[in-house]
Design a protein around this motif. Structure first.
Motif, short mmCIF file in Angstrom:
data_model
loop_
_atom_site.label_atom_id
_atom_site.label_comp_id
_atom_site.label_asym_id
_atom_site.label_seq_id
_atom_site.Cartn_x
_atom_site.Cartn_y
_atom_site.Cartn_z
N THR A 33 0.82 -1.21 0.00
CA THR A 33 0.00 0.00 0.00
C THR A 33 0.86 1.27 0.00
O THR A 33 1.89 1.32 0.66
CB THR A 33 -0.92 0.01 1.23
OG1 THR A 33 -1.79 -1.14 1.16
CG2 THR A 33 -1.77 1.27 1.28
N MET A 34 0.41 2.24 -0.76
CA MET A 34 1.01 3.58 -0.75
C MET A 34 -0.08 4.55 -0.30
O MET A 34 -1.25 4.38 -0.66
CB MET A 34 1.53 3.98 -2.13
CG MET A 34 2.53 2.99 -2.70
SD MET A 34 3.12 3.45 -4.35
CE MET A 34 4.40 4.65 -3.93
N GLY A 35 0.32 5.55 0.46
CA GLY A 35 -0.72 6.43 0.97
C GLY A 35 -0.22 7.82 1.29
O GLY A 35 0.99 8.09 1.27
N TRP A 36 -1.16 8.69 1.54
CA TRP A 36 -0.88 10.06 1.95
C TRP A 36 -1.50 10.30 3.32
O TRP A 36 -2.65 9.95 3.56
CB TRP A 36 -1.47 11.05 0.94
CG TRP A 36 -0.77 11.06 -0.37
CD1 TRP A 36 -1.11 10.37 -1.49
CD2 TRP A 36 0.40 11.81 -0.69
NE1 TRP A 36 -0.22 10.64 -2.49
CE2 TRP A 36 0.72 11.52 -2.03
CE3 TRP A 36 1.21 12.71 0.01
CZ2 TRP A 36 1.81 12.10 -2.68
CZ3 TRP A 36 2.29 13.27 -0.63
CH2 TRP A 36 2.59 12.97 -1.96
N VAL A 48 -5.10 10.40 4.88
CA VAL A 48 -5.88 11.14 3.89
C VAL A 48 -6.43 10.16 2.85
O VAL A 48 -7.63 10.14 2.59
CB VAL A 48 -5.03 12.21 3.19
CG1 VAL A 48 -5.83 12.91 2.10
CG2 VAL A 48 -4.51 13.22 4.20
N ALA A 49 -5.54 9.35 2.27
CA ALA A 49 -5.96 8.40 1.24
C ALA A 49 -4.87 7.34 1.09
O ALA A 49 -3.70 7.61 1.34
CB ALA A 49 -6.20 9.09 -0.09
N THR A 77 5.39 5.21 -7.99
CA THR A 77 4.97 6.59 -7.72
C THR A 77 3.49 6.63 -7.36
O THR A 77 2.69 5.89 -7.94
CB THR A 77 5.24 7.48 -8.94
OG1 THR A 77 6.64 7.44 -9.24
CG2 THR A 77 4.83 8.91 -8.69
N VAL A 78 3.16 7.50 -6.42
CA VAL A 78 1.76 7.71 -6.05
C VAL A 78 1.47 9.20 -6.13
O VAL A 78 2.35 10.04 -5.89
CB VAL A 78 1.49 7.16 -4.63
CG1 VAL A 78 2.30 7.88 -3.57
CG2 VAL A 78 0.00 7.19 -4.31
N TYR A 79 0.23 9.51 -6.51
CA TYR A 79 -0.20 10.89 -6.70
C TYR A 79 -1.42 11.18 -5.84
O TYR A 79 -2.19 10.29 -5.51
CB TYR A 79 -0.55 11.16 -8.16
CG TYR A 79 0.53 10.76 -9.13
CD1 TYR A 79 0.51 9.52 -9.76
CD2 TYR A 79 1.59 11.62 -9.42
CE1 TYR A 79 1.49 9.14 -10.65
CE2 TYR A 79 2.59 11.24 -10.31
CZ TYR A 79 2.53 10.01 -10.92
OH TYR A 79 3.52 9.64 -11.80
N LEU A 80 -1.59 12.47 -5.52
CA LEU A 80 -2.80 12.90 -4.83
C LEU A 80 -3.29 14.17 -5.51
O LEU A 80 -2.66 15.22 -5.40
CB LEU A 80 -2.54 13.15 -3.35
CG LEU A 80 -3.80 13.48 -2.53
CD1 LEU A 80 -4.72 12.25 -2.44
CD2 LEU A 80 -3.42 13.96 -1.13
N GLN A 81 -4.38 14.05 -6.24
CA GLN A 81 -5.02 15.21 -6.87
C GLN A 81 -6.00 15.80 -5.87
O GLN A 81 -6.93 15.10 -5.43
CB GLN A 81 -5.74 14.80 -8.15
CG GLN A 81 -6.47 15.93 -8.84
CD GLN A 81 -5.53 17.01 -9.37
OE1 GLN A 81 -4.48 16.70 -9.94
NE2 GLN A 81 -5.89 18.27 -9.15
N MET A 82 -5.79 17.05 -5.52
CA MET A 82 -6.63 17.70 -4.52
C MET A 82 -7.39 18.85 -5.17
O MET A 82 -6.78 19.81 -5.65
CB MET A 82 -5.75 18.22 -3.37
CG MET A 82 -4.88 17.15 -2.73
SD MET A 82 -3.96 17.73 -1.30
CE MET A 82 -2.84 18.88 -2.08
N ASN A 83 -8.69 18.75 -5.19
CA ASN A 83 -9.56 19.78 -5.76
C ASN A 83 -10.44 20.38 -4.67
O ASN A 83 -10.59 19.81 -3.59
CB ASN A 83 -10.43 19.17 -6.85
CG ASN A 83 -9.62 18.61 -8.01
OD1 ASN A 83 -8.54 19.10 -8.33
ND2 ASN A 83 -10.15 17.57 -8.64
N SER A 84 -11.02 21.52 -4.98
CA SER A 84 -11.92 22.20 -4.04
C SER A 84 -11.30 22.31 -2.66
O SER A 84 -11.92 21.99 -1.64
CB SER A 84 -13.25 21.45 -3.96
OG SER A 84 -13.86 21.35 -5.23
N LEU A 85 -10.07 22.78 -2.62
CA LEU A 85 -9.34 22.82 -1.36
C LEU A 85 -9.96 23.82 -0.40
O LEU A 85 -10.50 24.86 -0.79
CB LEU A 85 -7.88 23.18 -1.62
CG LEU A 85 -7.03 22.00 -2.13
CD1 LEU A 85 -5.77 22.49 -2.83
CD2 LEU A 85 -6.69 21.06 -0.98
N LYS A 86 -9.89 23.45 0.88
CA LYS A 86 -10.44 24.27 1.96
C LYS A 86 -9.32 24.66 2.91
O LYS A 86 -8.27 24.00 2.95
CB LYS A 86 -11.51 23.47 2.72
CG LYS A 86 -12.63 22.92 1.86
CD LYS A 86 -13.57 22.05 2.70
CE LYS A 86 -14.68 21.46 1.85
NZ LYS A 86 -15.58 20.61 2.66
#
Length: 115
Positions: A33-36, A48-49, A77-86
């Motif tokens: 597993t890879m994670g953030w 987070v994910a 490699t793992v990516y995290l696309q973050m939209n609608s950031l608060k």
């Protein structure tokens, strides 16, 4: 030993987007597993994910529908696309890589959401 390096953090306005990247290198045989994770000031580090080699994903309730995790197994490699950031997404984001029951962490990348 596995080395983990994150990139892609920065300052963004509320409602904006950022994409984090994390590359694993070194003694790699079979990454699981890879994670953030993230840690805000005064708070505990939280998941987070996460994503398995087969693509099964798990998200914190607070980011569901806004963040998307993905990975490239060939590139470790793992990516995290973050939209609608608060503003509450502001934290240091850490990449975690699991292999043979061991956890390897990156140094973290700062994400700041502010107007």
């Amino acid at each position: 030993q596995v080395q983990v390096v994150e990139s892609g953090g920065g300052l963004v306005q509320p409602g904006g987007s950022l994409r984090l990247s994390c590359a694993a290198s070194g003694s790699i045989h079979s990454i699981n597993t890879m994670g953030w994770y993230r840690q805000a000031p005064g708070k505990q580090r939280e998941l987070v994910a996460a994503i398995t080699p087969g693509g099964y994903t798990n998200y914190a309730n607070s980011v569901k529908g806004r963040f998307t995790i993905s990975r490239d197994n060939a590139k470790n490699t793992v990516y995290l696309q973050m939209n609608s950031l608060k503003s509450e997404d502001t934290a240091v984001y850490y990449c975690n890589v699991q292999q043979f029951g061991r956890n390897s962490w990156g140094q973290g990348t700062q994400v700041s959401v502010s107007s």
